[in-house]
Design a protein around this motif. Structure first.
Motif, short mmCIF file in Angstrom:
data_model
loop_
_atom_site.label_atom_id
_atom_site.label_comp_id
_atom_site.label_asym_id
_atom_site.label_seq_id
_atom_site.Cartn_x
_atom_site.Cartn_y
_atom_site.Cartn_z
N GLU A 114 -3.33 42.46 -17.58
CA GLU A 114 -1.70 42.87 -17.95
C GLU A 114 -1.34 42.93 -16.41
OE1 GLU A 114 -1.87 44.54 -22.31
OE2 GLU A 114 -0.91 45.90 -20.78
N ALA A 115 -2.00 43.88 -15.52
CA ALA A 115 -1.28 44.02 -14.34
C ALA A 115 -1.34 43.05 -13.38
CB ALA A 115 -2.15 45.20 -13.61
N ILE A 116 -2.32 42.16 -13.47
CA ILE A 116 -2.29 40.98 -12.64
C ILE A 116 -1.14 39.88 -13.08
CG2 ILE A 116 -4.32 41.16 -11.64
CD1 ILE A 116 -5.45 39.14 -13.38
N GLU A 117 -1.13 39.80 -14.43
CA GLU A 117 -0.03 38.97 -14.93
C GLU A 117 1.13 39.07 -14.68
OE1 GLU A 117 -0.70 35.84 -17.02
OE2 GLU A 117 -2.16 35.86 -15.53
N ASP A 118 1.44 40.56 -14.87
CA ASP A 118 2.83 41.31 -14.85
C ASP A 118 3.27 40.75 -13.37
OD1 ASP A 118 5.06 42.68 -15.61
OD2 ASP A 118 4.25 44.05 -14.29
N ALA A 119 2.35 41.14 -12.30
CA ALA A 119 2.69 40.94 -11.04
C ALA A 119 2.88 39.44 -10.64
CB ALA A 119 1.73 41.33 -10.02
N ARG A 120 2.07 38.44 -11.23
CA ARG A 120 2.17 37.06 -11.01
C ARG A 120 3.71 36.72 -11.57
NH1 ARG A 120 1.44 32.41 -14.13
NH2 ARG A 120 0.92 33.71 -16.12
N LYS A 121 3.93 37.04 -12.73
CA LYS A 121 5.33 36.41 -13.15
C LYS A 121 6.38 37.09 -12.49
CE LYS A 121 3.40 36.14 -17.80
NZ LYS A 121 3.08 36.82 -19.01
N ALA A 122 6.41 38.43 -12.04
CA ALA A 122 7.49 38.99 -11.38
C ALA A 122 7.45 38.07 -9.62
CB ALA A 122 7.18 40.49 -11.04
N ALA A 123 6.19 37.86 -9.20
CA ALA A 123 6.30 37.27 -7.82
C ALA A 123 6.83 35.77 -7.96
CB ALA A 123 4.83 36.94 -7.48
N GLU A 124 6.65 35.03 -9.13
CA GLU A 124 7.10 33.66 -9.29
C GLU A 124 8.69 33.82 -9.49
OE1 GLU A 124 4.77 31.02 -11.68
OE2 GLU A 124 6.56 29.68 -11.86
N SER A 125 9.09 34.67 -10.16
CA SER A 125 10.70 34.67 -10.43
C SER A 125 11.46 35.27 -9.31
CB SER A 125 11.09 35.44 -11.82
OG SER A 125 10.92 36.90 -11.75
N GLU A 126 10.72 36.20 -8.67
CA GLU A 126 11.55 36.78 -7.75
C GLU A 126 11.41 36.20 -6.03
OE1 GLU A 126 10.78 41.34 -7.34
OE2 GLU A 126 10.56 41.23 -9.51
N PHE A 127 10.25 35.64 -5.88
CA PHE A 127 9.88 35.09 -4.50
C PHE A 127 9.71 33.50 -4.75
CE2 PHE A 127 6.91 39.31 -4.29
CZ PHE A 127 8.07 39.90 -3.89
N GLY A 128 9.62 33.16 -5.94
CA GLY A 128 9.45 31.47 -5.86
C GLY A 128 7.95 31.31 -5.43
N THR A 129 7.01 32.35 -5.40
CA THR A 129 5.57 31.73 -4.90
C THR A 129 4.84 31.86 -6.42
OG1 THR A 129 5.96 32.65 -2.94
CG2 THR A 129 3.69 32.52 -3.84
N VAL A 130 4.08 30.67 -6.41
CA VAL A 130 3.28 30.44 -7.97
C VAL A 130 1.73 30.92 -7.44
CG1 VAL A 130 2.39 28.82 -9.45
CG2 VAL A 130 4.51 28.67 -8.54
N LEU A 131 1.47 31.93 -8.32
CA LEU A 131 0.06 32.38 -8.07
C LEU A 131 -0.66 32.09 -9.15
CD1 LEU A 131 0.49 36.14 -7.10
CD2 LEU A 131 0.10 34.53 -5.60
N ARG A 132 -2.12 31.58 -8.84
CA ARG A 132 -3.09 31.36 -9.87
C ARG A 132 -4.29 32.18 -9.36
NH1 ARG A 132 0.74 29.90 -12.41
NH2 ARG A 132 1.03 28.02 -12.96
N TRP A 133 -5.14 32.50 -10.42
CA TRP A 133 -6.55 33.38 -10.20
C TRP A 133 -7.72 32.54 -10.29
CZ3 TRP A 133 -2.99 36.80 -9.17
CH2 TRP A 133 -2.28 37.13 -10.01
N CYS A 134 -8.61 32.96 -9.39
CA CYS A 134 -10.10 32.45 -9.37
C CYS A 134 -10.85 33.96 -9.75
CB CYS A 134 -10.28 32.09 -8.03
SG CYS A 134 -12.10 31.79 -7.87
N PHE A 135 -11.57 34.04 -10.69
CA PHE A 135 -12.49 35.19 -11.07
C PHE A 135 -13.84 34.88 -10.31
CE2 PHE A 135 -10.39 37.23 -14.88
CZ PHE A 135 -9.20 37.49 -14.46
N ASP A 136 -13.99 35.86 -9.13
CA ASP A 136 -15.50 35.53 -8.79
C ASP A 136 -16.53 36.71 -9.16
OD1 ASP A 136 -14.64 37.65 -7.07
OD2 ASP A 136 -15.70 36.71 -5.49
N ILE A 137 -17.67 36.15 -9.20
CA ILE A 137 -18.93 37.01 -9.38
C ILE A 137 -19.25 37.49 -8.17
CG2 ILE A 137 -21.23 37.09 -10.08
CD1 ILE A 137 -20.97 34.27 -11.54
N PRO A 138 -19.28 38.97 -8.14
CA PRO A 138 -19.97 39.38 -6.84
C PRO A 138 -21.49 39.54 -6.79
CG PRO A 138 -19.37 41.24 -8.27
CD PRO A 138 -19.06 39.85 -9.01
N GLY A 139 -21.94 38.13 -6.14
CA GLY A 139 -23.53 37.99 -6.59
C GLY A 139 -24.27 38.88 -6.23
N GLU A 140 -24.10 39.90 -5.32
CA GLU A 140 -25.30 40.76 -4.96
C GLU A 140 -25.11 42.00 -6.07
OE1 GLU A 140 -24.87 43.12 -1.61
OE2 GLU A 140 -26.60 42.47 -0.83
#
Ligand code: V47
Ligand code: ZN
Length: 346
Positions: free
Chosen positions: A120-146
């Motif tokens: 919820e926290a990342i999605e909330d920030a993503r939506k706010a960023a898109e409407s307030e700054f016009g920057t579109v964010l998408r996520w890559c979830f990564d495995i910390p291999g070690e």
């Protein structure tokens, strides 16, 4: 204005896309020092000036050690939301219209942040960023291999469970040290993520040789390679990357800061371009490496001897090989073209 200043001014307002930048690795010195002050048990300095020394690395292992000390400062969903929102603000300042932000959800959930509250926290920030700054964010979830197969399982679950998986998630990655962390063991997890519709974008060839890049292609079905720096050692790999249009997410200053490459002038980016590989320019962990995306474009301009048209082409490469939808890509590329035409108009 000198020619260099002129190019830097062009870069500053050039609309851009960033495809390789880490969430925690983008925390500004102000946020890091604020969080460090809140958690006096941490070894992270509270003085932003002292952070410059703290963010000077002896090797890649030292970098990861420091990176994890910053990860340790992020303890609540509100910390996650604020960090994400501030990262977006900084990207917007640099005229980044679209960014794929690499997030390591395992590091947060294992430190006790509730998984739903995290999403919820990342999605909330993503939506706010898109409407307030016009920057579109998408996520890559990564495995910390070690962190092993437990981390792989947890990351895959968080990325593929329909009840958890955030709307902005587009890709699946693998980060951290490469030495002693063979890529093929992660094949079953990448298979599941790909089956769930995610794109495969592992780090490879950052701190080990070209065989790791081959492994990422063969076993993890990589569509783009994070770094791929050592690919220059294998001519057959260079040909393969060019022929199959597998882009490299090049992060020049990062490679110097982690001591993967000795100097910028020795960076193999020129060889990649000469081989016909699609190259994108990225910042990786900008405040930790004392850089930002605009500075990385300036580095690329110098190493590749680019003018405005060359820089615009580089910016369009990133848009083209991003995971944004086609109308979104067309919009940003049109913006790059009209910005460049106006700049160059007599
Ligand atoms: N240049 C980079 N190249 C590679 N990765 C980079 C780079 N920059 C940032 N990262 C990030 O570092 C994380 C590494 C985290 C890690 O190794 C680890 C190991 C054991 C336990 C835990 C834990 O959280 O408990 C974490 C990666 O997942 C990646 O997102
Ligand atoms: Zn990275």
């Amino acid at each position: 204005m000198t020619t260099t200043d002129h190019l830097h001014a062009f870069i500053a307002d050039l609309p851009k896309a960033e495809l390789h930048v880490h969430h925690v690795g983008s925390a500004s010195p102000r946020i890091v020092s604020e969080l460090a002050a809140r958690h006096p048990d941490s070894k992270v300095p509270t003085d932003p000036e002292a952070l410059v020394d703290y963010f000077t690395f002896t090797d890649f292992a030292h970098f990861i050690d420091v990176y994890l000390s910053v990860v340790d400062l992020i303890r609540t969903p509100e910390d996650v939301r604020l960090l994400t929102y501030e990262v977006a603000r900084e990207l917007a300042r640099q005229q980044v219209r679209y960014a794929e932000l690499t997030i390591t959800p395992f590091s947060s959930t294992r430190r006790g942040i509730d998984e739903r509250a995290f999403m919820e926290a990342i999605e909330d920030a993503r939506k706010a960023a898109e409407s307030e700054f016009g920057t579109v964010l998408r996520w890559c979830f990564d495995i910390p291999g070690e962190a092993g197969l437990e981390a792989a399982e947890e990351t895959t679950r968080l990325a593929t469970d329909d009840r958890l998986r955030p709307e902005g998630l587009v890709s699946f990655g693998l980060g951290g040290p490469e030495i002693g962390v063979p890529r093929p063991q992660f094949k079953p997890y990448f298979d599941r993520a790909i089956a769930a519709g995610l794109h495969s974008v592992p780090h490879a060839g950052e701190t080990t040789g070209p065989e790791t890049v081959w492994d990422a292609l063969t076993h993890l079905r990589a569509e783009r390679i994070g770094h791929g720096t050592s690919s220059f050692q294998d001519p057959a790999l260079l040909t393969h990357l060019a022929d199959h249009r597998i882009p490299l997410e090049v992060c020049p200053t990062s490679n110097i800061a982690t001591r993967a490459v000795r100097t910028l002038d020795e960076h193999p980016i020129k060889e990649f371009v000469k081989a016909g590989i699609v190259v994108t320019i990225n910042s990786d962990d900008p405040p930790m490496f004392g850089t930002d995306l605009n500075s990385e474009y300036a580095v690329a301009a110098r190493l590749l001897n680019l003018d405005e048209q060359g820089l615009a082409a580089l910016a369009k490469n990133a848009v083209d090989v991003s995971f944004l939808d086609e109308p979104g890509k067309a919009r940003i590329k049109d913006e790059i073209d009209s910005y460049t035409a106006t700049w160059l108009a007599p």
